[in-house]
Motif scaffolding. Structure first.
Motif, PDB file in Angstrom:
ATOM      1  N   ALA A   1       0.833  -1.203   0.000  1.00  0.00           N
ATOM      2  CA  ALA A   1       0.000   0.000   0.000  1.00  0.00           C
ATOM      3  C   ALA A   1       0.868   1.254   0.000  1.00  0.00           C
ATOM      4  O   ALA A   1       0.645   2.185  -0.792  1.00  0.00           O
ATOM      5  CB  ALA A   1      -0.932   0.002   1.208  1.00  0.00           C
ATOM      6  N   PHE A   2       1.878   1.300   0.850  1.00  0.00           N
ATOM      7  CA  PHE A   2       2.685   2.513   0.937  1.00  0.00           C
ATOM      8  C   PHE A   2       3.687   2.625  -0.200  1.00  0.00           C
ATOM      9  O   PHE A   2       4.127   3.734  -0.531  1.00  0.00           O
ATOM     10  CB  PHE A   2       3.359   2.593   2.305  1.00  0.00           C
ATOM     11  N   PHE A   3       4.036   1.503  -0.820  1.00  0.00           N
ATOM     12  CA  PHE A   3       4.797   1.573  -2.066  1.00  0.00           C
ATOM     13  C   PHE A   3       3.950   2.244  -3.155  1.00  0.00           C
ATOM     14  O   PHE A   3       4.437   3.101  -3.900  1.00  0.00           O
ATOM     15  CB  PHE A   3       5.209   0.168  -2.507  1.00  0.00           C
ATOM     16  N   LEU A   4       2.669   1.865  -3.230  1.00  0.00           N
ATOM     17  CA  LEU A   4       1.773   2.459  -4.219  1.00  0.00           C
ATOM     18  C   LEU A   4       1.558   3.946  -3.942  1.00  0.00           C
ATOM     19  O   LEU A   4       1.590   4.773  -4.862  1.00  0.00           O
ATOM     20  CB  LEU A   4       0.435   1.719  -4.219  1.00  0.00           C
ATOM     21  N   PHE A   5       1.345   4.307  -2.677  1.00  0.00           N
ATOM     22  CA  PHE A   5       1.152   5.712  -2.332  1.00  0.00           C
ATOM     23  C   PHE A   5       2.395   6.538  -2.666  1.00  0.00           C
ATOM     24  O   PHE A   5       2.291   7.687  -3.114  1.00  0.00           O
ATOM     25  CB  PHE A   5       0.817   5.855  -0.845  1.00  0.00           C
ATOM     26  N   SER A   6       3.576   5.966  -2.455  1.00  0.00           N
ATOM     27  CA  SER A   6       4.817   6.678  -2.778  1.00  0.00           C
ATOM     28  C   SER A   6       4.929   6.902  -4.279  1.00  0.00           C
ATOM     29  O   SER A   6       5.359   7.967  -4.731  1.00  0.00           O
ATOM     30  CB  SER A   6       6.026   5.891  -2.274  1.00  0.00           C
ATOM     31  N   ALA A   7       4.545   5.894  -5.059  1.00  0.00           N
ATOM     32  CA  ALA A   7       4.557   6.037  -6.514  1.00  0.00           C
ATOM     33  C   ALA A   7       3.579   7.122  -6.959  1.00  0.00           C
ATOM     34  O   ALA A   7       3.866   7.909  -7.871  1.00  0.00           O
ATOM     35  CB  ALA A   7       4.218   4.703  -7.173  1.00  0.00           C
ATOM     36  N   VAL A   8       2.423   7.180  -6.307  1.00  0.00           N
ATOM     37  CA  VAL A   8       1.437   8.212  -6.618  1.00  0.00           C
ATOM     38  C   VAL A   8       2.001   9.599  -6.316  1.00  0.00           C
ATOM     39  O   VAL A   8       1.860  10.536  -7.122  1.00  0.00           O
ATOM     40  CB  VAL A   8       0.135   7.977  -5.815  1.00  0.00           C
ATOM     41  N   ASP A   9       2.650   9.759  -5.169  1.00  0.00           N
ATOM     42  CA  ASP A   9       3.232  11.052  -4.799  1.00  0.00           C
ATOM     43  C   ASP A   9       4.301  11.478  -5.798  1.00  0.00           C
ATOM     44  O   ASP A   9       4.384  12.662  -6.168  1.00  0.00           O
ATOM     45  CB  ASP A   9       3.833  10.989  -3.393  1.00  0.00           C
ATOM     46  N   ALA A  10       5.123  10.526  -6.232  1.00  0.00           N
ATOM     47  CA  ALA A  10       6.175  10.851  -7.204  1.00  0.00           C
ATOM     48  C   ALA A  10       5.569  11.282  -8.541  1.00  0.00           C
ATOM     49  O   ALA A  10       6.019  12.263  -9.156  1.00  0.00           O
ATOM     50  CB  ALA A  10       7.091   9.641  -7.395  1.00  0.00           C
ATOM     51  N   GLN A  11       4.546  10.553  -9.000  1.00  0.00           N
ATOM     52  CA  GLN A  11       3.880  10.935 -10.240  1.00  0.00           C
ATOM     53  C   GLN A  11       3.209  12.300 -10.111  1.00  0.00           C
ATOM     54  O   GLN A  11       3.249  13.122 -11.032  1.00  0.00           O
ATOM     55  CB  GLN A  11       2.837   9.882 -10.619  1.00  0.00           C
TER      56      GLN A  11
END
Length: 287
Positions: free
Chosen positions: A10-20
């Motif tokens: 979940a937090f890997f996905l959220f981090s990817a979202v923040d980077a995008q």
């Protein structure tokens, strides 16, 4: 172990979202990026409504649910505005003040008992935040205060969630969060809308929506199958991912003082979680 794995994902996905999101704010308005970030969750909730009907919207506290949804939307907007100006790792580190702000707000609003140990953790986290921000030194962009605001709004949302948990289902709270947050952001969308100029922008906007929705779903499943006090510390892996993405995409790497401040903030949060786990254990033993 399943809960831990889902929490990490979940937090890997959220981090990817923040980077995008940070990448997209270079060419698109932050509110438009936030709107797409909410879109993934909104589509998932609309699917739930179609499958289960409007019964999932039945709540004992409609005003509080609407308020929580508004807090979620405003928190996301403040964070994306902030991260468009400051390094990703710095923003993620400062955002971690939310756990000890929950302690402060819980004591002030819900009258929750807070002992010396938790106040010490709050003080430690505050000191770490000052080290990262270094007010008056001109090292970090003033927009970092928007991240502080985002963390404050997130903490307020968590306090409302604690109150609602006694009467409303999790699915109800998630539904109101998606519907209210999206409606609020949609009010501003016509004033900032800009058609994606490239296929890359369109692809990243779609990816932001999809990954954010998957992240929310994965987080909920993690909390269903794992003990919150055990898996919650996995949120701090976002600092590692934020640092990685900041270096890879924006050539930004935290300085030594940022790492020191971040370490204090993380230590404060972990200790707060530890005290909450002990308190919950004592409550079960005496209940």
């Amino acid at each position: 172990m399943r809960g831990l794995a889902l929490m990490l994902l979940a937090f890997f996905l959220f981090s990817a979202v923040d980077a995008q999101a940070k990448y997209l704010t270079q060419t698109l308005h932050p509110l438009q990026v936030v709107w797409f970030r909410q879109l993934g969750l909104l589509v998932a909730v609309l699917g739930l409504l179609a499958a289960q009907g409007v019964s999932i919207l039945r709540t004992a506290h409609p005003r509080l649910q609407l308020a929580r949804g508004a807090l979620a939307g405003l928190s996301a907007a403040a964070f994306i505005f902030g991260v468009s100006y400051v390094p990703l790792a710095d923003a993620v580190a400062v955002a971690f003040i939310a756990p000890f702000m929950v302690t402060v707000l819980g004591a002030l609003i819900l009258r929750e008992p807070v002992g010396f140990h938790r106040w010490a953790a709050v003080s430690l986290g505050f000191a770490g935040t000052l080290i990262v921000i270094r007010p008056g030194a001109g090292v970090v962009h003033p927009a970092i205060l928007l991240v502080v605001l985002a963390a404050s709004l997130f903490a307020a949302r968590q306090i409302v969630s604690r109150y609602l948990a006694a009467s409303d289902r999790t699915i109800t709270t998630v539904a109101y969060t998606a519907l209210t947050g999206s409606a609020l952001l949609s009010l501003a969308l016509p004033f900032v809308w800009q058609w994606p100029a490239t296929g890359t922008e369109l692809l990243l906007l779609a990816g932001t929506a999809i990954l954010a929705g998957l992240g929310e779903f994965t987080l909920i499943k993690a909390l269903e199958v794992g003990q919150a006090a055990v898996i919650a510390p996995m949120q701090y892996t976002m600092l590692l991912w934020g640092t990685f993405y900041g270096w890879l995409l924006f050539s930004q790497f935290p300085d030594g003082w940022t790492w020191v401040g971040a370490a204090l903030i993380v230590a404060s949060g972990l200790y707060t979680l530890h005290r909450e786990r002990l308190a919950a254990r004592r409550h079960r033993a005496t209940g």
